[in-house]
Scaffold this motif. Sequence first.
Motif, mmCIF file in Angstrom:
data_model
loop_
_atom_site.group_PDB
_atom_site.id
_atom_site.type_symbol
_atom_site.label_atom_id
_atom_site.label_comp_id
_atom_site.label_asym_id
_atom_site.label_seq_id
_atom_site.Cartn_x
_atom_site.Cartn_y
_atom_site.Cartn_z
ATOM 1 N N ASP A 21 0.831 -1.221 0.011
ATOM 2 C CA ASP A 21 -0.019 0.115 -0.104
ATOM 3 C C ASP A 21 0.625 1.233 0.063
ATOM 4 O OD1 ASP A 21 -2.719 -1.004 0.218
ATOM 5 O OD2 ASP A 21 -1.841 -2.162 1.923
ATOM 6 N N THR A 36 3.122 7.686 1.192
ATOM 7 C CA THR A 36 2.202 7.543 0.004
ATOM 8 C C THR A 36 1.389 8.551 -0.409
ATOM 9 O OG1 THR A 36 -0.162 6.336 -0.251
ATOM 10 C CG2 THR A 36 0.208 7.077 1.779
ATOM 11 N N ASP A 38 -1.960 10.176 -3.188
ATOM 12 C CA ASP A 38 -3.028 9.759 -4.144
ATOM 13 C C ASP A 38 -3.789 10.975 -4.524
ATOM 14 O OD1 ASP A 38 -4.474 8.021 -5.453
ATOM 15 O OD2 ASP A 38 -5.468 6.898 -3.884
ATOM 16 N N ASP A 61 -3.764 4.251 3.199
ATOM 17 C CA ASP A 61 -2.622 3.201 3.043
ATOM 18 C C ASP A 61 -1.628 3.249 4.102
ATOM 19 O OD1 ASP A 61 -3.014 2.369 0.253
ATOM 20 O OD2 ASP A 61 -2.477 4.070 -0.685
#
Length: 320
Positions: A21, A36, A38, A61
Amino acid sequence: MRGLEIPHDPNLIVGFDSFDDAGVYRLTDDLAIIQTVDFFTPVVDNPYDFGRIAAANALGDVYAMGGKPVTAMNLVCFPSRTMDIAILRDILRGGMDKLHEAEVTLVGGHSVDDPELKYGLSVTGVIHPCKIVLNSGAVPGDSLILTKPLGTGIINTAIKADMADEKTVGTVTEQMATLNRRASQLMQEVGVHACTDVTGFGLLGHACEMIQNNSIGIAIYCSAVPIFAGSIEFARMGVVPGGAFRNKAFRAAVVEFAAGVPQWAPDILFDPQTSGGLLISTSPEKAKVLLEKLHYTDHREAAIIGEIVAEPKGKICVVE
Ligand code: CO
Ligand code: CO
């Protein structure tokens, strides 16, 4: 990523090649950072809700790895010439409110002029290097828990087509805006073998990542999977995002549907999710305890939706 040479670094604990992830990087013997990022186009019409959902999704994540998110940065693509800046303010306010709830500090961000509105965040978290929950590590006999219902991609498609009623939009919006924080804390308290969050590849796509090393298989009980009211109806009508078909085609060799599984099942089980729930693998005894705890939180629809099997290896069988 194929064709891209990634230089070796012994402190990189989780990198590109494990399909996990988030990236995890060791700073010291007892501290690692989780990173992470996104961002995406709006999934709901209300800008404030879009902001909350994007933030909950980006944090997901870190929670899936068992980590604690600490800081975040905004990523904004905004058509400043054609769109009212008040919309952007509402999006950012939604994101900030979610970060506040998660006790995460916004440290900055970056925006670019773009004809298509997009928003998301990069998130940095911390974790003890020995406590990382990977998406691999499940063992035969484990129960699989899913903490949120499926169908957000289908409902989002229905929203874009003006087909979803207010109640459906409200329910799905609240679920997408719900942090996986409590679920993550509870899974660490109880102890689990593996975890991932269900996002763009759909339930079955992310389940496939749990069996990457081909040493185990998975059985999914279709009738036990929590599904948003209305999404089966929409799937029957063909209101299904293109991503669901791409996800299915990509995993066609791995996933088998038993006779008797309803026709809508592939559409729902491969439906790309935004800010989906955690998919957790743990022993049946711990799964029962964890499920009970989850039902006392916002995750009242959490359910045991399958099990890890020894055979057939490297396959997912969806049964009734
Ligand atoms: Co994920
Ligand atoms: Co992600």
